[in-house]
Scaffold this motif. Structure first.
Motif, PDB file in Angstrom:
ATOM      1  N   ALA A 151       1.089  -1.260   0.155  1.00 47.46           N
ATOM      2  CA  ALA A 151       0.267  -0.038  -0.098  1.00 47.46           C
ATOM      3  C   ALA A 151       0.769   1.255   0.045  1.00 47.46           C
ATOM      4  N   ALA A 152       1.781   1.105   0.762  1.00 49.10           N
ATOM      5  CA  ALA A 152       3.138   2.240   0.452  1.00 49.10           C
ATOM      6  C   ALA A 152       3.413   2.706  -0.513  1.00 49.10           C
ATOM      7  N   LEU A 153       3.986   1.380  -1.261  1.00 52.27           N
ATOM      8  CA  LEU A 153       4.358   1.743  -2.798  1.00 52.27           C
ATOM      9  C   LEU A 153       3.849   2.024  -3.975  1.00 52.27           C
ATOM     10  N   TRP A 154       2.663   1.633  -3.701  1.00 51.22           N
ATOM     11  CA  TRP A 154       1.450   2.313  -4.714  1.00 51.22           C
ATOM     12  C   TRP A 154       1.047   3.678  -4.086  1.00 51.22           C
ATOM     13  N   ILE A 155       1.162   4.018  -2.789  1.00 52.04           N
ATOM     14  CA  ILE A 155       0.606   5.870  -2.260  1.00 52.04           C
ATOM     15  C   ILE A 155       1.934   6.223  -3.342  1.00 52.04           C
ATOM     16  N   ALA A 156       2.806   5.563  -3.210  1.00 54.17           N
ATOM     17  CA  ALA A 156       3.950   6.628  -3.776  1.00 54.17           C
ATOM     18  C   ALA A 156       3.653   6.843  -4.337  1.00 54.17           C
ATOM     19  N   LEU A 157       4.029   5.546  -5.221  1.00 53.95           N
ATOM     20  CA  LEU A 157       4.161   5.700  -6.848  1.00 53.95           C
ATOM     21  C   LEU A 157       2.611   7.428  -7.278  1.00 53.95           C
ATOM     22  N   ARG A 158       1.562   6.889  -6.984  1.00 55.45           N
ATOM     23  CA  ARG A 158       0.581   8.109  -6.875  1.00 55.45           C
ATOM     24  C   ARG A 158       1.200   9.327  -6.708  1.00 55.45           C
ATOM     25  N   GLN A 159       1.471   9.851  -5.171  1.00 54.81           N
ATOM     26  CA  GLN A 159       2.035  10.931  -4.960  1.00 54.81           C
ATOM     27  C   GLN A 159       3.172  11.711  -5.874  1.00 54.81           C
ATOM     28  N   GLY A 186       3.493   8.477 -10.041  1.00 56.14           N
ATOM     29  CA  GLY A 186       4.020   6.900 -11.215  1.00 56.14           C
ATOM     30  C   GLY A 186       5.488   7.205 -11.325  1.00 56.14           C
ATOM     31  N   ASP A 187       6.000   7.587 -10.751  1.00 56.34           N
ATOM     32  CA  ASP A 187       7.940   7.630 -10.987  1.00 56.34           C
ATOM     33  C   ASP A 187       8.221   6.652 -10.128  1.00 56.34           C
ATOM     34  N   PRO A 188       8.877   5.576 -10.214  1.00 52.88           N
ATOM     35  CA  PRO A 188       9.085   4.730  -9.772  1.00 52.88           C
ATOM     36  C   PRO A 188      10.248   4.863  -8.957  1.00 52.88           C
ATOM     37  N   ALA A 189      11.369   5.829  -8.822  1.00 48.57           N
ATOM     38  CA  ALA A 189      12.722   6.295  -8.513  1.00 48.57           C
ATOM     39  C   ALA A 189      12.276   7.099  -7.800  1.00 48.57           C
ATOM     40  N   GLU A 190      11.198   8.474  -7.506  1.00 48.55           N
ATOM     41  CA  GLU A 190      11.169   9.420  -6.893  1.00 48.55           C
ATOM     42  C   GLU A 190      10.405   8.396  -6.017  1.00 48.55           C
ATOM     43  N   ALA A 191       9.240   7.576  -6.122  1.00 50.71           N
ATOM     44  CA  ALA A 191       8.624   7.070  -5.189  1.00 50.71           C
ATOM     45  C   ALA A 191       9.816   6.231  -3.869  1.00 50.71           C
ATOM     46  N   ALA A 192      10.265   5.405  -4.750  1.00 58.04           N
ATOM     47  CA  ALA A 192      11.046   4.753  -4.144  1.00 58.04           C
ATOM     48  C   ALA A 192      12.276   5.497  -2.913  1.00 58.04           C
ATOM     49  N   ARG A 216      14.022   0.086  -4.706  1.00 63.58           N
ATOM     50  CA  ARG A 216      13.711  -0.045  -6.061  1.00 63.58           C
ATOM     51  C   ARG A 216      13.034  -0.964  -6.902  1.00 63.58           C
ATOM     52  N   ALA A 217      14.179  -2.420  -5.985  1.00 59.31           N
ATOM     53  CA  ALA A 217      14.153  -3.289  -6.875  1.00 59.31           C
ATOM     54  C   ALA A 217      12.382  -3.909  -6.570  1.00 59.31           C
ATOM     55  N   GLU A 218      12.396  -4.148  -5.254  1.00 59.36           N
ATOM     56  CA  GLU A 218      11.034  -4.244  -4.858  1.00 59.36           C
ATOM     57  C   GLU A 218      10.155  -4.211  -5.566  1.00 59.36           C
ATOM     58  N   LEU A 219      10.482  -2.258  -5.795  1.00 58.31           N
ATOM     59  CA  LEU A 219       8.816  -2.011  -6.395  1.00 58.31           C
ATOM     60  C   LEU A 219       8.959  -2.888  -8.102  1.00 58.31           C
ATOM     61  N   GLU A 220       9.765  -2.559  -8.518  1.00 54.31           N
ATOM     62  CA  GLU A 220      10.529  -3.255 -10.016  1.00 54.31           C
ATOM     63  C   GLU A 220       9.520  -4.746 -10.256  1.00 54.31           C
ATOM     64  N   MET A 221      10.089  -5.491  -9.228  1.00 59.06           N
ATOM     65  CA  MET A 221       9.559  -7.091  -8.997  1.00 59.06           C
ATOM     66  C   MET A 221       7.456  -6.728  -8.846  1.00 59.06           C
ATOM     67  N   TRP A 222       7.567  -6.107  -8.227  1.00 57.58           N
ATOM     68  CA  TRP A 222       5.624  -5.919  -7.597  1.00 57.58           C
ATOM     69  C   TRP A 222       5.680  -4.444  -8.760  1.00 57.58           C
ATOM     70  N   VAL A 223       5.234  -3.431  -9.822  1.00 56.42           N
ATOM     71  CA  VAL A 223       4.871  -3.278 -10.380  1.00 56.42           C
ATOM     72  C   VAL A 223       5.117  -4.263 -12.694  1.00 56.42           C
ATOM     73  N   ASP A 224       5.560  -5.210 -12.015  1.00 59.50           N
ATOM     74  CA  ASP A 224       5.652  -6.447 -12.911  1.00 59.50           C
ATOM     75  C   ASP A 224       5.064  -6.998 -13.036  1.00 59.50           C
ATOM     76  N   GLU A 225       4.370  -7.652 -11.721  1.00 63.61           N
ATOM     77  CA  GLU A 225       3.360  -8.724 -10.926  1.00 63.61           C
ATOM     78  C   GLU A 225       1.799  -7.856 -11.617  1.00 63.61           C
TER      79      GLU A 225
END
Length: 88
Positions: A36-44, A47-53, A68-77
């Motif tokens: 949920a924190a990953l999703w919220i950070a992406l929205r805030q 949608g920039d994964p680098a900034e969210a991470a 960032r690595a976890e975020l990218e794996m989750w985005v792939d899912e």
């Protein structure tokens, strides 16, 4: 690169912190609270994964590269389940 919700996908954060992502067709997916924190950070961060991470690394006092690595794996899912789309 921008990570955006899939078409017709809605997000709900439950009281226990879990994230529910629902497709317009009715399929619902439940994720652990940290996602949920990953999703919220992406929205805030538009949608920039680098900034969210970066934001989460600072907040959690953690290594940005690991988040960032976890975020990218989750985005792939999420992409495989058509819960998000990637632009750029």
């Amino acid at each position: 690169m921008r990570v955006l919700p899939g078409r017709g996908v809605t997000a709900t954060v439950l009281e226990n912190g879990e994230l529910l992502l629902s497709k317009a067709g009715g399929d619902t997916y439940k994720f652990a609270p940290h996602t949920a924190a990953l999703w919220i950070a992406l929205r805030q961060h538009d949608g920039d994964p680098a900034e969210a991470a970066n934001a989460l690394a600072e907040l959690w006092n953690a290594e940005c590269v690991l988040i960032r690595a976890e975020l990218e794996m989750w985005v792939d899912e999420l992409r495989a389940a058509e819960l998000c789309r990637v632009e750029g």
